[in-house]
Scaffold this active site. Structure first.
Site, PDB file in Angstrom:
ATOM      1  N   LYS A 171       0.834  -1.216   0.000  1.00 38.65           N
ATOM      2  CA  LYS A 171       0.000   0.000   0.000  1.00 38.65           C
ATOM      3  C   LYS A 171       0.862   1.257   0.000  1.00 38.65           C
ATOM      4  O   LYS A 171       0.642   2.172  -0.789  1.00 38.65           O
ATOM      5  CB  LYS A 171      -0.925   0.008   1.225  1.00 38.65           C
ATOM      6  CG  LYS A 171      -1.931  -1.115   1.288  1.00 38.65           C
ATOM      7  CD  LYS A 171      -2.849  -0.985   2.486  1.00 38.65           C
ATOM      8  CE  LYS A 171      -2.119  -1.101   3.807  1.00 38.65           C
ATOM      9  NZ  LYS A 171      -1.462  -2.389   4.013  1.00 38.65           N
ATOM     10  N   GLU A 197       1.433   6.104  11.394  1.00 33.47           N
ATOM     11  CA  GLU A 197       2.573   5.577  10.637  1.00 33.47           C
ATOM     12  C   GLU A 197       3.653   5.054  11.588  1.00 33.47           C
ATOM     13  O   GLU A 197       3.865   5.608  12.660  1.00 33.47           O
ATOM     14  CB  GLU A 197       3.195   6.703   9.805  1.00 33.47           C
ATOM     15  CG  GLU A 197       2.480   7.008   8.528  1.00 33.47           C
ATOM     16  CD  GLU A 197       2.850   6.037   7.430  1.00 33.47           C
ATOM     17  OE1 GLU A 197       3.860   6.239   6.753  1.00 33.47           O
ATOM     18  OE2 GLU A 197       2.122   5.050   7.272  1.00 33.47           O
ATOM     19  N   ARG A 198       4.343   4.004  11.166  1.00 41.56           N
ATOM     20  CA  ARG A 198       5.540   3.594  11.906  1.00 41.56           C
ATOM     21  C   ARG A 198       6.598   4.688  11.753  1.00 41.56           C
ATOM     22  O   ARG A 198       6.720   5.294  10.692  1.00 41.56           O
ATOM     23  CB  ARG A 198       6.088   2.270  11.359  1.00 41.56           C
ATOM     24  CG  ARG A 198       5.154   1.100  11.539  1.00 41.56           C
ATOM     25  CD  ARG A 198       5.709  -0.150  10.872  1.00 41.56           C
ATOM     26  NE  ARG A 198       4.784  -1.262  10.972  1.00 41.56           N
ATOM     27  CZ  ARG A 198       3.819  -1.524  10.095  1.00 41.56           C
ATOM     28  NH1 ARG A 198       3.667  -0.726   9.044  1.00 41.56           N
ATOM     29  NH2 ARG A 198       3.018  -2.554  10.256  1.00 41.56           N
TER      30      ARG A 198
END
Length: 469
Positions: A171, A197-198
């Site tokens: 993605k 988000e990481r």
């Protein structure tokens, strides 16, 4: 939102439950309103900002902390700031990495404070584009240079596109490639919002954009995975507010969001922390209204449009998950990534049978595009049916016509793969931007049988069809 009382209100912390804090206000006529920001101090003097999420009885409010609240003490003072979260004007945001408050986190210095800041919560939706009865809407197609997208899921100015998939299906890579191709080629205004988000992904994204030279045209707003659920929930509103600021200046904006599922997940966490009874499926009872409140902000105006591209994490590859279904109804195009395609090495791993687009219409894309797409989808549909038969009797037992159809389907599958610019360092294949006309010509030659003698291997990971010949 009710009009805030300008008199400074001082309250006392009466309970801290994880990121949720209860505050008591004594001797005030009006308690802080929903979404108002409060400020407290920890034992070592650090500021903790909180957002009011519920007004309770007996002059109490429940807040969610928007920064680390380690060291908050019971009975310590809390000041109401008489404002909601605000972000800077979009003119100051391009090329910068911001947090939910619009404060820079890229260590490149403060933003100029010359312009008025914009509240992220708006009381109403203004400037909607009106289409009169009988009047035709103008559709402007945005070419992404990605064959599979331009052929089956055309990007239309002002549309909302969702990229759905489970873990490790690509993605973020697909989103990055769209940013690279569209922003670099069109020079479009762009806002990227990272919700949940990481930290590693956000760091890679920032330096990737810096290397490719598109950072100066993009505003980045991050609410990362290690932050409070309040930050992960509110950051999408910060992002869309900056996009609206660009739109009000007459700029067409492309708004990227990775990942909208983390926004719904943060809402579920807040709901549980507030003690609300979850729905039967475990999500918050306000799931649909929260998703709608955000998506209704993404709209076209008389001046310009906002085109949204949203990555949607699908838990356990289950497309019937309630959060995913709630997001479905707001999307014009749904692009579903397939684990089976990833295992076969077909990238981008888009499943054309599960995906759909509202813009595959001859009046929008043109008659040639519509006809070619229809033939491609027919071949893929028949191929899916034949695969069940092949699994039982083998390829050799099929009729000659069925074997030809299977070979054309495999040729199409391979031709619609493509090396990405943002993946060059991993694949050692130079990225390709393929014009729509070249994509249509290649697919037309495959479905009409003019390339039946070309092996599928030659069509794998190429740009235009001429590379295989």
């Amino acid at each position: 939102m009710p009009k805030a009382d300008k008199k400074i209100k001082i309250g006392k912390i009466i309970a801290v439950k994880g990121p949720v804090v209860e505050v008591f206000f004594q001797g005030v006529e009006v308690i802080p309103s929903i979404h108002e920001i409060l400020r407290a101090k920890t034992v070592d003097g650090h500021d903790v900002r909180m957002e009011v999420i519920e007004q309770m009885g007996n002059m109490r409010v429940k807040c969610v902390c928007l920064s680390l609240n380690m060291g908050l003490r019971r009975n310590s003072d809390v000041e109401a700031l008489n404002s909601v979260i605000t972000v800077p004007d979009s003119a100051d945001c391009c090329g910068r990495l911001l947090n939910v408050f619009g404060e820079p986190i890229d260590k490149l210095g403060d933003l100029p404070e010359t312009r008025k800041r914009i509240p992220i919560r708006r009381s109403g939706v203004k400037g909607l584009k009106k289409v009169l009865l009988g009047e035709k809407r103008e559709y402007r197609i945005i070419e992404t240079g990605i064959k599979m997208l331009d052929l089956l899921f055309p990007f239309v100015d002002g549309s909302k596109t969702g990229i759905l998939g489970g873990a490790a299906l690509g993605k973020s890579i697909l989103t990055l490639e769209i940013i690279h191709n569209v922003v670099k080629r069109r020079g479009a205004s762009c806002v990227f919002t990272g919700a949940g988000e990481r930290i590693r992904e956000g760091n890679e994204l920032y330096f990737e954009m810096k290397e490719t030279g598109v950072l100066e045209k993009i505003a980045l707003i991050f609410g990362q995975m290690n932050e409070s659920p309040g930050v992960r929930h509110e950051v999408v509103f910060s992002g869309v507010t900056i996009a609206e600021s660009m739109q009000e200046k007459g700029e067409d904006v492309i708004f990227f969001l990775d990942n909208v599922f983390r926004f719904t997940q943060a809402g579920a966490e807040l709901s549980a922390l507030m003690g609300k009874i979850p729905s039967e499926t475990g999500y918050q009872p306000t799931l649909v209204s929260e998703v709608s409140e955000f998506h209704e902000r993404i709209r076209s105006s008389e001046a310009a449009s906002i085109t949204a591209v949203e990555a949607v994490y699908v838990p356990a590859d289950d497309l019937t998950d309630p959060a995913v279904v709630a997001i479905f109804s707001h999307l014009d195009s749904i692009i579903v990534l397939s684990r089976e395609y990833v295992q076969k090495g077909l990238y981008p791993a888009i499943d054309p049978m599960f995906s759909s687009s509202a813009y595959l219409d001859p009046e929008i894309v043109g008659q040639k595009h519509f006809n070619v797409t229809n033939e491609v989808k027919k071949i893929f549909q028949k191929f899916v049916e034949l695969q069940k038969l092949i699994a039982v009797i083998g390829m050799d037992e099929l009729s000659r016509q069925e074997r030809i159809l299977c070979e054309r389907a495999m040729n199409l599958q391979n031709f619609l793969t493509q090396p990405f610019f943002v993946a060059e360092k991993y694949t050692n294949r130079p990225g390709k931007f393929v014009e729509l006309e070249e994509t249509l010509n290649g697919c037309e030659r495959i479905v009409t049988g003019r390339l039946d003698k070309v092996s599928a291997e030659k069509l794998y990971m190429i740009g235009s069809i001429d590379e295989a010949l």
